[in-house]
Design a protein around this motif. Sequence first.
Motif, PDB file in Angstrom:
ATOM      1  N   VAL A   1       5.162   9.385  -5.012  1.00  0.00           N
ATOM      2  CA  VAL A   1       4.786   9.165  -3.613  1.00  0.00           C
ATOM      3  C   VAL A   1       3.269   9.052  -3.481  1.00  0.00           C
ATOM      4  CG1 VAL A   1       4.743  10.182  -1.303  1.00  0.00           C
ATOM      5  CG2 VAL A   1       6.837  10.284  -2.668  1.00  0.00           C
ATOM      6  N   GLU A   2       2.535   9.951  -4.123  1.00  0.00           N
ATOM      7  CA  GLU A   2       1.070   9.894  -4.052  1.00  0.00           C
ATOM      8  C   GLU A   2       0.541   8.651  -4.755  1.00  0.00           C
ATOM      9  OE1 GLU A   2      -2.812  10.631  -3.138  1.00  0.00           O
ATOM     10  OE2 GLU A   2      -0.990  11.499  -2.302  1.00  0.00           O
TER      11      GLU A   2
ATOM     12  N   ILE B   1       2.080   5.792  -5.006  1.00  0.00           N
ATOM     13  CA  ILE B   1       2.341   4.678  -4.089  1.00  0.00           C
ATOM     14  C   ILE B   1       1.270   4.630  -3.011  1.00  0.00           C
ATOM     15  CG2 ILE B   1       3.904   3.829  -2.283  1.00  0.00           C
ATOM     16  CD1 ILE B   1       6.218   4.936  -3.998  1.00  0.00           C
ATOM     17  N   ARG B   2       0.938   5.791  -2.473  1.00  0.00           N
ATOM     18  CA  ARG B   2      -0.064   5.853  -1.408  1.00  0.00           C
ATOM     19  C   ARG B   2      -1.414   5.305  -1.894  1.00  0.00           C
ATOM     20  NH1 ARG B   2       0.733  10.752  -0.342  1.00  0.00           N
ATOM     21  NH2 ARG B   2       2.194  10.418   1.384  1.00  0.00           N
ATOM     22  N   ARG B   3      -1.812   5.672  -3.106  1.00  0.00           N
ATOM     23  CA  ARG B   3      -3.121   5.235  -3.628  1.00  0.00           C
ATOM     24  C   ARG B   3      -3.108   3.742  -3.981  1.00  0.00           C
ATOM     25  NH1 ARG B   3      -5.854  10.131  -7.120  1.00  0.00           N
ATOM     26  NH2 ARG B   3      -5.221  11.834  -5.735  1.00  0.00           N
TER      27      ARG B   3
ATOM     28  N   ARG C   1      -1.179   1.514  -2.613  1.00  0.00           N
ATOM     29  CA  ARG C   1      -1.109   0.781  -1.357  1.00  0.00           C
ATOM     30  C   ARG C   1      -2.478   0.726  -0.669  1.00  0.00           C
ATOM     31  NH1 ARG C   1       1.590  -2.552  -1.124  1.00  0.00           N
ATOM     32  NH2 ARG C   1       3.670  -1.695  -1.019  1.00  0.00           N
ATOM     33  N   ALA C   2      -3.274   1.790  -0.774  1.00  0.00           N
ATOM     34  CA  ALA C   2      -4.603   1.810  -0.164  1.00  0.00           C
ATOM     35  C   ALA C   2      -5.517   0.770  -0.808  1.00  0.00           C
ATOM     36  CB  ALA C   2      -5.230   3.199  -0.302  1.00  0.00           C
TER      37      ALA C   2
ATOM     38  N   ARG D   1      -2.792  -4.042  -0.356  1.00  0.00           N
ATOM     39  CA  ARG D   1      -1.835  -4.059   0.743  1.00  0.00           C
ATOM     40  C   ARG D   1      -0.688  -5.041   0.518  1.00  0.00           C
ATOM     41  NH1 ARG D   1      -1.938   0.309   3.164  1.00  0.00           N
ATOM     42  NH2 ARG D   1      -0.708  -0.683   4.810  1.00  0.00           N
TER      43      ARG D   1
ATOM     44  N   SER E   1       9.528   9.853   2.779  1.00  0.00           N
ATOM     45  CA  SER E   1       8.161  10.020   2.286  1.00  0.00           C
ATOM     46  C   SER E   1       7.714   8.817   1.474  1.00  0.00           C
ATOM     47  CB  SER E   1       8.049  11.301   1.433  1.00  0.00           C
ATOM     48  OG  SER E   1       8.849  11.205   0.263  1.00  0.00           O
TER      49      SER E   1
ATOM     50  N   ASP F   1       7.002   6.065   4.012  1.00  0.00           N
ATOM     51  CA  ASP F   1       5.769   6.367   4.735  1.00  0.00           C
ATOM     52  C   ASP F   1       4.540   6.098   3.876  1.00  0.00           C
ATOM     53  OD1 ASP F   1       7.190   7.114   6.953  1.00  0.00           O
ATOM     54  OD2 ASP F   1       7.048   9.268   6.567  1.00  0.00           O
ATOM     55  N   ALA F   2       4.669   6.312   2.565  1.00  0.00           N
ATOM     56  CA  ALA F   2       3.546   6.095   1.658  1.00  0.00           C
ATOM     57  C   ALA F   2       3.267   4.620   1.421  1.00  0.00           C
ATOM     58  CB  ALA F   2       3.810   6.793   0.317  1.00  0.00           C
ATOM     59  N   GLY F   3       4.242   3.766   1.750  1.00  0.00           N
ATOM     60  CA  GLY F   3       4.025   2.331   1.588  1.00  0.00           C
ATOM     61  C   GLY F   3       5.014   1.621   0.696  1.00  0.00           C
TER      62      GLY F   3
END
Length: 214
Positions: A64-65, A67-69, A71-72, A75, A93, A96-98
């Motif tokens: 999840v983390e 994916i978040r990084r 995605r940041a 995009r 989750s 939500d992370a992307g």
Amino acid sequence: MPIRVFLADDNALFRDGLAQLLNSDGRFEVVGQASTGEEAVTAVSERRPDLILMDLRMPGMSGVEAIRRIRAADREVPIGVLTIFESPEYVQSALDAGASGYVAKDATPAELSGAAIALVEGKRQLVVPAYPGDESAPSKSSKLLTGLTHRELDVLRALCTPASNEGIARNLGISQKTLRNHISNVYRKLNIHDRAQAVIIAVREDLVGVGSRT
């Protein structure tokens, strides 16, 4: 040109098997692999794949983390979550992370490759293996939803929220026993067995929005 795929999963046997499966399909080329979230974040920025397939449970940085990084920093790249059905919170989750989609590890090769193509084509939907009796036809799943009563649809939507069964019953103005009966009917009619599967079907069939916590 084949679709460039990056795989992230801490299970080397599963990861290598998936790589062989995708590479044997002329539409894909696995351009990199990682066993941890940290490795995935670093390698993806270098390999620039067309698609990322990532497990959620990895040592160190979670999927999840990661994916978040990713995605940041990017995009556009589609990210499909590869995992076994877990709690609705895990499904949510990742979205939500992307994450762009959700693919169960027990999907058939045809289902998995079809999901990969759909993700690359920008179809932002959850893609899951067929449930028993579903024949993997989206239209059939939609027909199953039409078999639910208005109250059962309300219950299905409520199952997509973080609320407990006690909270759902209170919000709907019904007893917990009545709620349990409705949930049993929903599971029976959709041929599913748990809340996570209910969440996935609800999002896939646009009953609730991806990432929504209505």
